[in-house]
Design an enzyme around this catalytic site. Structure first.
Site, PDB file in Angstrom:
ATOM      1  CE  LYS A 172      -0.425  -0.286   5.103  1.00  0.00           C
ATOM      2  NZ  LYS A 172      -1.240  -0.440   6.037  1.00  0.00           N
ATOM      3  NE  ARG A 220      -7.582   0.495  10.100  1.00  0.00           N
ATOM      4  CZ  ARG A 220      -6.353   0.539   9.962  1.00  0.00           C
ATOM      5  NH1 ARG A 220      -5.388   1.115  10.687  1.00  0.00           N
ATOM      6  NH2 ARG A 220      -5.606  -0.602   9.224  1.00  0.00           N
ATOM      7  CG  MET A 255       9.047  23.246   0.579  1.00  0.00           C
ATOM      8  SD  MET A 255       8.132  24.245  -0.483  1.00  0.00           S
ATOM      9  CE  MET A 255       7.131  25.160   0.792  1.00  0.00           C
ATOM     10  CE1 TYR A 278      12.813  31.447   5.374  1.00  0.00           C
ATOM     11  CE2 TYR A 278      12.640  28.787   5.446  1.00  0.00           C
ATOM     12  CZ  TYR A 278      12.499  30.325   4.557  1.00  0.00           C
ATOM     13  OH  TYR A 278      12.637  30.519   2.997  1.00  0.00           O
TER      14      TYR A 278
HETATM   15  C1  LIG Z   1      -0.708  -1.577   6.650  1.00  0.00           C
HETATM   16  C2  LIG Z   1      -1.427  -3.076   7.220  1.00  0.00           C
HETATM   17  C3  LIG Z   1      -0.572  -4.158   7.340  1.00  0.00           C
HETATM   18  C4  LIG Z   1       0.758  -4.059   7.292  1.00  0.00           C
HETATM   19  O1  LIG Z   1       1.380  -3.670   8.455  1.00  0.00           O
HETATM   20  P1  LIG Z   1       2.896  -3.774   8.980  1.00  0.00           P
HETATM   21  O2  LIG Z   1       3.136  -3.418  10.373  1.00  0.00           O
HETATM   22  O3  LIG Z   1       3.601  -2.704   8.077  1.00  0.00           O
HETATM   23  O4  LIG Z   1       3.252  -5.208   8.632  1.00  0.00           O
HETATM   24  C5  LIG Z   1      -1.322  -5.355   7.313  1.00  0.00           C
HETATM   25  N1  LIG Z   1      -2.538  -5.309   7.388  1.00  0.00           N
HETATM   26  C6  LIG Z   1      -3.371  -4.197   7.308  1.00  0.00           C
HETATM   27  C7  LIG Z   1      -4.724  -4.599   7.340  1.00  0.00           C
HETATM   28  C8  LIG Z   1      -2.717  -2.745   7.142  1.00  0.00           C
HETATM   29  O5  LIG Z   1      -3.531  -2.103   6.968  1.00  0.00           O
END
Ligand SMILES: *Cc1c(COP(=O)(O)O)cnc(C)c1O
Length: 377
Positions: free
Chosen positions: A37, A137, A315, A267
């Site tokens: 992801k 969630r 930045m 800055y």
């Molecule tokens: C992000 C995520 C993972 C992976 O988590 P890690 O701790 O990075 O291995 C697994 N399952 C779900 C549902 C996630 O959102």
């Protein structure tokens, strides 16, 4: 590395493959799903997925549907399964059916829409029934589970749904909380079985639980951080786990200036030199994911030595105080990486800037070119 550049993120593909191979071996016979992801934690999903396939990964998690569809349409990892579970109100279920993307299904509406799409296509919806075991969630509440399972079983019997998985995710709050969540999951599985459901893959653990709690692995573990060599347990480094950090962030010195004592820096002049010294300008800033909190003790590494970031991170750049050392334009500045050259690791960088390494990884900006090392022969 001799050529000068402004800024770069070096992604070690050999380390990624080695981490995944090692995880596959350690989790066997449990399947390892690689989480890719957020553009593979910003490392670049298009590059990382084929590397993971080469390492033996056959399941990928993308969170949303769009990247899974895009990779399918591009013909990437056709032999693998893609799993998405964050679904919008107008999700393209027809595309998920057509391109064989597995979906985490939390509600009756999602289930009916996915099944309708499969019926229309004369095909099957690949369903992972999703239960909320405490994170609040995705997932249906335990009270709604029996109804969701009952309907899914009927749709399976109709031939439009395939029960690919049962899925949950834990809060990692404490051992007691995660244990309680695992009991909710076990009960949900038992209840589903009593209603006639059997699942090909039951999965609730990510990197941390997958590593530490074999009894919570079930049929599959979803691992993001472990694959990228990011430590997930406090006080445990990646190398303690036999994992290699994948990401190195660096920049090249573009200017050096000799300045007198009492010189204000960057800055707001939050730093003033206390002696005659040399300042080196490093062209990477908060637009690139370097937190504005990266001062006061955050050090970068040049020629094997550590130097403090001084004054505010801007930045596009920050300054370091290199004293009387012969630092020159073109010298490479390591922010964090493997640690092999004296630099901070991503875990140390995250600690010092008040966040977790996953956030550091994901925030490395688009303006930072990704340079891939360790490609397959
Ligand atoms: C992000 C995520 C993972 C992976 O988590 P890690 O701790 O990075 O291995 C697994 N399952 C779900 C549902 C996630 O959102």
């Amino acid at each position: 590395m001799s050529e000068a550049y402004l800024r770069r993120a070096t992604v070690d593909l050999a380390a990624y493959r080695a981490n995944l191979s090692s995880l596959i071996e350690r989790m066997a016979p449990v399947e390892v799903l690689a989480i890719v992801k957020a553009d593979a934690y910003s490392n670049g999903i298009d590059v990382m997925v084929p590397e993971a396939v080469a390492a033996g990964i056959r399941w990928f998690g993308t969170v949303e549907l769009a990247p899974a569809l895009r990779l399918r349409r591009a013909g990437v990892a056709l032999e693998a399964s893609f799993f998405a579970w964050q679904l919008g109100p107008d999700e393209d279920y027809a595309a998920a059916v057509e391109l064989r993307v597995d979906l985490g299904i939390s509600t009756m509406e999602q289930l009916e829409a996915f099944a309708d799409a499969a019926r229309t296509a004369g095909s099957e919806a690949l369903v992972h029934l999703t239960i909320d075991t405490g994170l609040h969630r995705e997932g249906c509440l335990p009270a709604d589970w029996a109804a969701l399972v009952t309907r899914a079983v009927a749709l399976r019997d109709e031939g439009v749904v395939r029960l690919r998985g049962a899925f949950s995710h834990v809060s990692e709050t404490s051992e007691a909380d995660d244990h309680a969540a695992s009991l909710v999951f076990r009960k949900a599985l038992a209840d589903a079985e009593a209603l006639g459901a059997t699942f090909e893959k039951r999965h609730m653990s990510s990197s941390s639980a997958g590593m530490e709690h074999p009894e919570r692995r079930f049929d599959m573990v979803r691992m993001g951080s472990n694959g990228y060599g990011i430590p997930v347990t406090e006080g445990v480094t990646a190398s303690d786990r036999g994992l290699r950090p994948v990401l190195t962030v660096s920049a090249c010195v573009v200017r050096v200036k000799r300045v007198p004592a009492g010189t204000g820096v960057s800055y707001d002049y939050t730093y003033r030199t206390d002696r005659d010294t040399t300042l080196a300008l490093v062209p990477i800033g908060y637009a690139d994911g370097v937190s504005r909190r990266a001062q006061h003790g955050v050090e970068v590494t040049v020629r094997g030595r550590r130097y403090p970031i001084v004054g505010r991170v801007a930045m596009d750049q920050f300054l370091i105080d290199v004293g009387d050392d012969p630092i020159a334009v073109g010298d490479e500045v390591l922010l964090f990486g493997s640690g092999d050259h004296g630099e901070l690791t991503i875990g140390e960088w995250a600690d010092l800037t008040g966040t977790i390494p996953e956030e550091v990884s994901c925030r490395i900006g688009r303006r930072v070119p990704r340079v891939y090392r360790g490609r397959r022969a």
